[in-house]
Write an enzyme that holds these catalytic residues in place. Structure first.
Site, short mmCIF file in Angstrom:
data_model
loop_
_atom_site.label_atom_id
_atom_site.label_comp_id
_atom_site.label_asym_id
_atom_site.label_seq_id
_atom_site.Cartn_x
_atom_site.Cartn_y
_atom_site.Cartn_z
CE LYS A 1 -4.14 -1.82 2.29
NZ LYS A 1 -5.06 -1.68 3.45
CB SER B 1 -0.29 7.41 -15.91
OG SER B 1 -1.06 6.82 -14.87
CB SER C 1 -5.68 13.96 -18.55
OG SER C 1 -6.07 15.01 -19.43
CB CYS C 2 -6.55 10.27 -22.14
SG CYS C 2 -8.14 10.47 -21.29
CB THR D 1 -13.47 6.03 -17.03
OG1 THR D 1 -13.97 6.93 -16.03
CG2 THR D 1 -13.14 6.79 -18.30
CB THR E 1 -12.74 17.44 -18.81
OG1 THR E 1 -11.38 17.17 -19.22
CG2 THR E 1 -13.22 18.67 -19.57
N GLY E 2 -10.60 18.36 -16.51
CA GLY E 2 -9.58 19.35 -16.15
C GLY E 2 -8.72 19.77 -17.33
#
Length: 337
Positions: free
Chosen positions: A83, A125, A156-157, A187, A215-216
């Site tokens: 963890k 990521s 981000s993507c 997602t 969305t950022g």
């Protein structure tokens, strides 16, 4: 500094959608050795989900979980279940780069736990929490990375899809202001059936609704294209497709332009990251794409009222594989620093 001639030893923290696809992509890189993955899920389950993928098909290699390892054909990859990243044996295994893909350790404090454990560099990521962490989109601003940067965000993507269009428009015509919408595949951060969620729209069944949400990407674009800082806002429409998304960007420009001039500027900017497309495609056509952004030249349009013009441009992206291939390009770039 990482030695330019040696094989780069990589570990992946978080073996979800992105982590597994990063694993697939990195496995084919000659200068990269995947040493370990860390995930709290049992190795048998990790092996099964690596081999069988509903969106991207079966992995054409033999995958076996055995004694806390994944055997990929004859290659052994260690599997940890820890963890706290600070407790991972990155120093012992001489890890050069950790791909942080849990979505949890996106702050400087969190990502630094990998450095404390002995990793030399961390690539997140996801968007980073602090602006002090460099955010990069390959083939837009990745050259801002230097050998001293220990933590990097691969954005981000959606930012990877949006950034090339914003960069081209800003460079060639100047952006006054604008807005963007990503029509985005659903997602894991949505509910399969109606169930509680902090975002009441994401609480609704993902596979049978169009779900407006945040969305950022529009705000983050200034970290990648500084000239566009504060000029854009945006939102997401999550739709019932497994993967494959499209960004609509609507802007007012400083300089007058025609559809042909805009398309020509986009075509000139085409690269391994940014594809210029002249075909009339749909979302399933770009599933599995290695391009971070696929510009759809057929959809470029202009509306003019009383001499005022709004320009609309569109780019497709596989929100999984397009992003993963961009991230892998960042990994390879960092390996050469």
């Amino acid at each position: 500094m990482l030695a330019k001639s040696k094989t780069i030893r990589v570990a992946i923290n978080g073996f979800g959608r992105i982590g597994r696809l990063v694993f697939r992509a990195l496995l084919s890189q000659k200068n990269i050795e995947i040493v370990a993955v860390n995930d709290l899920t049992h190795p048998d389950t990790l092996a099964h989900l690596l081999k069988y993928d509903s969106a991207h098909g079966e992995f054409k290699k033999k995958v076996v979980a055995k004694d806390n390892t994944l055997m990929i054909d004859k290659k052994k990859v260690l599997v940890f279940s820890e963890k706290d990243p600070a407790n991972l044996p990155w120093a012992e295994h001489n890890i050069d780069i950790v791909v942080e893909s849990t979505g949890r350790f996106v702050s400087e404090e969190g990502a630094s736990l990998h450095l404390q454990a002995g990793a030399k560099r961390v690539i997140i990521s996801a968007p980073a929490k602090q602006k002090t962490i460099k955010t990069v989109v390959y083939n837009v601003n990745h050259k801002i990375i230097n050998a001293e940067d220990k933590i990097i965000s691969a954005a981000s993507c959606t930012t990877n899809c949006l950034a090339p269009m914003v960069h081209v428009l800003e460079k060639n015509f100047g952006i006054l202001h604008g807005t963007m919408v990503t029509v985005h595949a659903y997602t894991a951060d949505q509910r399969l059936q109606d169930a509680p969620h902090s975002d009441l729209r994401r609480a609704r069944a993902a596979a049978c609704n169009i779900v407006p949400t945040t969305t950022g990407a529009a705000k983050a674009i200034g970290l990648v294209v500084p000239e566009a800082t504060g000029k854009l806002n945006g939102m997401a429409l999550r739709v019932p497709v497994l993967t494959g998304s499209i960004v609509e960007l609507c802007v007012a420009l400083e300089k007058d332009a025609t559809v042909e001039q805009i398309n020509q500027a986009m075509k000139k900017a085409a690269s391994a990251s940014f594809r210029y497309c002249e075909d009339e495609i749909v979302s399933s056509d770009i599933v599995g794409s290695e391009h971070g952004s696929i510009f759809d030249s057929k959809l470029t349009n202009i509306i003019e009222v009383d001499g005022n013009k709004l320009y609309k441009v569109y780019a497709w992206y596989d929100n999984e594989s397009s992003y993963v291939n961009q991230l892998v390009r960042v990994v390879n770039y960092c390996a050469k620093l």
